[in-house]
Write a protein that holds these residues in place. Structure first.
Motif, PDB file in Angstrom:
ATOM      1  N   ASP A 245       0.862  -1.045   0.127  1.00  0.00           N
ATOM      2  CA  ASP A 245       0.055   0.047  -0.058  1.00  0.00           C
ATOM      3  C   ASP A 245       0.934   1.120   0.065  1.00  0.00           C
ATOM      4  N   THR A 247       3.057   2.199   1.905  1.00  0.00           N
ATOM      5  CA  THR A 247       3.569   2.838   3.343  1.00  0.00           C
ATOM      6  C   THR A 247       4.825   1.893   3.850  1.00  0.00           C
ATOM      7  N   TYR A 263       3.807   7.134   5.058  1.00  0.00           N
ATOM      8  CA  TYR A 263       4.306   7.207   3.681  1.00  0.00           C
ATOM      9  C   TYR A 263       5.634   7.869   3.688  1.00  0.00           C
ATOM     10  N   ASP A 265       7.395  10.154   2.403  1.00  0.00           N
ATOM     11  CA  ASP A 265       7.620  11.640   1.908  1.00  0.00           C
ATOM     12  C   ASP A 265       8.825  12.171   2.238  1.00  0.00           C
ATOM     13  N   ASP A 293       2.558  10.561  -5.926  1.00  0.00           N
ATOM     14  CA  ASP A 293       1.585  10.070  -5.135  1.00  0.00           C
ATOM     15  C   ASP A 293       1.190  11.030  -4.101  1.00  0.00           C
ATOM     16  N   ASN A 294       2.149  11.766  -3.643  1.00  0.00           N
ATOM     17  CA  ASN A 294       2.024  12.863  -2.607  1.00  0.00           C
ATOM     18  C   ASN A 294       1.085  13.747  -2.999  1.00  0.00           C
ATOM     19  N   GLU A 296      -1.087  13.531  -5.724  1.00  0.00           N
ATOM     20  CA  GLU A 296      -2.438  12.836  -5.926  1.00  0.00           C
ATOM     21  C   GLU A 296      -3.251  12.658  -4.631  1.00  0.00           C
ATOM     22  N   ARG A 297      -2.543  12.467  -3.429  1.00  0.00           N
ATOM     23  CA  ARG A 297      -3.258  12.316  -2.134  1.00  0.00           C
ATOM     24  C   ARG A 297      -3.770  13.760  -1.511  1.00  0.00           C
ATOM     25  N   ASP A 299      -1.821  15.946  -0.273  1.00  0.00           N
ATOM     26  CA  ASP A 299      -0.931  16.027   0.838  1.00  0.00           C
ATOM     27  C   ASP A 299       0.201  17.288   0.753  1.00  0.00           C
TER      28      ASP A 299
END
Length: 545
Positions: A245, A247, A263, A265, A293-294, A296-297, A299
């Motif tokens: 996932d 993480t 995550y 990051d 991905d950061n 798209e989330r 964040d």
């Protein structure tokens, strides 16, 4: 990189917006050393000021060259100048005072702000601000020369600051030599990174990245590529610590990130930096995935804009690939951790730990341990780990014992003063426990075998998240926090977010829940027990349907 750079800029603007607004509105200067009530401590101010300076010097920011922003930065810096102690230390008020490592963490940001001002500052006011930062940096030198540390990663933060100070005072040969000798004292202990990339704290969710940042700074100041070797090995190791996932697996950490789902990051800057330095395609893909991905989330980006501001070549880096490792199997001999990622699930096995197995189906975690209330033992803790081509086998050998009276009269009658290690022991029984894990297409087959002692009520504890739905032919219930059931026979289906995970067949010849003290309890989740008296051999499966 351009759109990701703008994401970093916007994220940094969000971070400092409240700080700048408060500073701009508050025209009064704080002359008694106190902080504005909205600001918690000096460290936070230092970090925010570095971000504010990055934005002030960045043409892509709405704060670029704003006079009111410059004034806010001056006021914030004024507090830091008053807050710094006479020995140069910058406290961490929640616990650490006169602290060299906490000063080093602040120093990293102060140094970044200084470098950015030196690179982008042109006006008289900007040059004056640059000189104020330089003065702050130089004032830190005494604490670095004489202060101590608490944890392994602290050493390299201080060492990096020492190297940075050496280059700041290179015109003062005597002081530079003092700093160099102090750095050599730290380096004489040897950097705690092994050949597999593991650092002493095993902190995949935090301190690995902290050490990597320090070692990169040490490389930047010395040109010694040996420091980058540790970073490269650690980042390669981390590729095997990203779950399905996305993480980070943190269950083997020895620090406060233990067990947290995070995550990666904070590894973005590190993977980008090392991809640019080494040309490693896997690092390039990892960096790109982390930042994409950061975004798209929704964040905020990792707080590293100031680093990209220092290096044009880093800010202009262009990604070539995307993604983490698809499937992998990696055994880390040093930490004795087996990490496996397959198409439908992933799992981790930890030797020497009572919670020895962690399964993950997507983002759904399942843990496993075995309760053995046997003399001073409360849980099966594997002592041996044999990795096979499709799983692994864990073994431990426990003994039941009792003290004998001392052979000779002791000098005290106080039980707690006696040296009980000198007593002879009576060994009354032994228990050999073996756990064999075999990979299936969609899960694991687990065989638990015990030999020796007869009649010990052992219990396999399958730990599930609370609130998931459990059902079989006769029951359907929501898993309550801290609750449990014994699966006496048949199978149990666990429903979560469209997935169905099948557990069984169950077995339960007793309802013993554990000893009255020293037990590990799954207080925040739900436990499914499989119980049997020793000796026995039982096989069950945990697999996706």
């Amino acid at each position: 990189m351009k759109r990701y750079w703008l994401h970093m800029v916007k994220s940094t603007e969000k971070t400092v917006a409240n700080f700048l607004e408060k500073q701009v509105k508050d025209s009064t200067r704080i002359d008694d050393g106190r902080m504005p009530s909205e600001i918690i401590e000096g460290k936070e101010t230092i970090y925010l000021l570095t971000d504010a300076i990055s934005l002030y010097c960045c043409e892509d920011s709405k704060y670029y060259q704003k006079p009111e922003v410059l004034e806010a930065i001056k006021r914030g810096l004024g507090f830091v100048e008053r807050w710094q102690r006479e020995d140069g230390s910058l406290d961490y008020p929640s616990c650490n005072f006169y602290s060299a490592p906490d000063t080093a963490f602040c120093f990293r940001r102060l140094f970044g702000a200084y470098r950015i001002l030196k690179k982008y500052g042109h006006t008289t006011e900007e040059k004056e601000l640059e000189n104020r930062y330089l003065t702050l940096l130089l004032r830190c030198i005494p604490i670095f020369l004489h202060g101590g540390f608490h944890t392994p990663n602290h050493r390299w933060a201080v060492c990096a600051s020492l190297f940075q100070c050496i280059n700041l005072v290179q015109d003062n040969g005597e002081l530079a030599e003092q700093l160099r000798k102090r750095a050599e004292q730290y380096l004489a202990e040897g950097i705690d990174g092994n050949e597999e990339g593991e650092y002493a704290e095993r902190s995949t969710g935090n301190y690995n990245a902290v050490v990597d940042k320090s070692l990169i700074s040490m490389y930047e100041e010395t040109g010694n590529e040996e420091y980058l070797g540790y970073v490269e090995r650690n980042l390669n190791m981390m590729l095997y610590y990203f779950d399905g996932d996305d993480t980070i697996f943190t269950q083997n950490s020895l620090r406060q990130d233990h067990g947290k789902a995070l995550y990666p990051d904070q590894y973005f800057y590190l993977y980008t930096y090392m991809a640019a330095k080494t040309g490693n395609e896997l690092f390039d893909k990892a960096a790109h995935k982390i930042i994409k991905d950061n975004m798209e989330r929704g964040d905020n980006a990792q707080d590293s804009m100031y680093i990209f501001m220092m290096y044009d070549w880093l800010r202009n880096y262009e990604f070539q690939g995307y993604g983490f490792l698809g499937e992998y199997r990696k055994y880390f001999q040093g930490s004795q951790v087996l990490r496996v990622k397959k198409e439908n699930y992933g799992y981790s096995v930890l030797n020497g730990k009572s919670s020895f197995l962690f399964l993950k189906f997507g983002s759904f975690p399942i843990g496993l341990r075995i309760g053995e209330s046997y003399c001073d033992i409360r849980n099966f803790i594997p002592q041996e780990m044999e990795v096979t081509e499709d799983g692994c086998t864990l073994r431990t050998h426990a003994k039941g014992w009792f003290y004998q009276p001392f052979a000779q009269k002791q000098n005290t009658t106080d039980w707690w003063e006696m040296d009980h290690g000198k007593r002879e022991l009576v060994i009354t029984s032994q228990l050999l426990t073996t756990v064999a894990l075999k990979e299936l297409e969609k899960g694991l087959e687990i065989t638990v075998s015990t030999e020796g002692l007869q009649g010990l009520p052992a219990r396999v504890e399958i730990c599930l998240p609370a609130e998931c739905m459990l059902e079989n032919e006769t029951v359907c219930l929501k898993a309550g926090k801290g609750d449990s059931l014994i699966l006496r026979e048949g199978y149990l289906n666990v429903h979560e977010d469209g997935k169905v995970i099948k557990i069984g067949p169950g077995y339960g010849t007793h309802a013993f829940g554990g000893h009255y003290s020293g037990e590990e309890r799954n207080e925040n989740g739900y436990t499914v027990f499989l119980n049997e008296y020793t000796p026995y051999t039982k096989t069950f499966r945990i697999e996706l349907q």
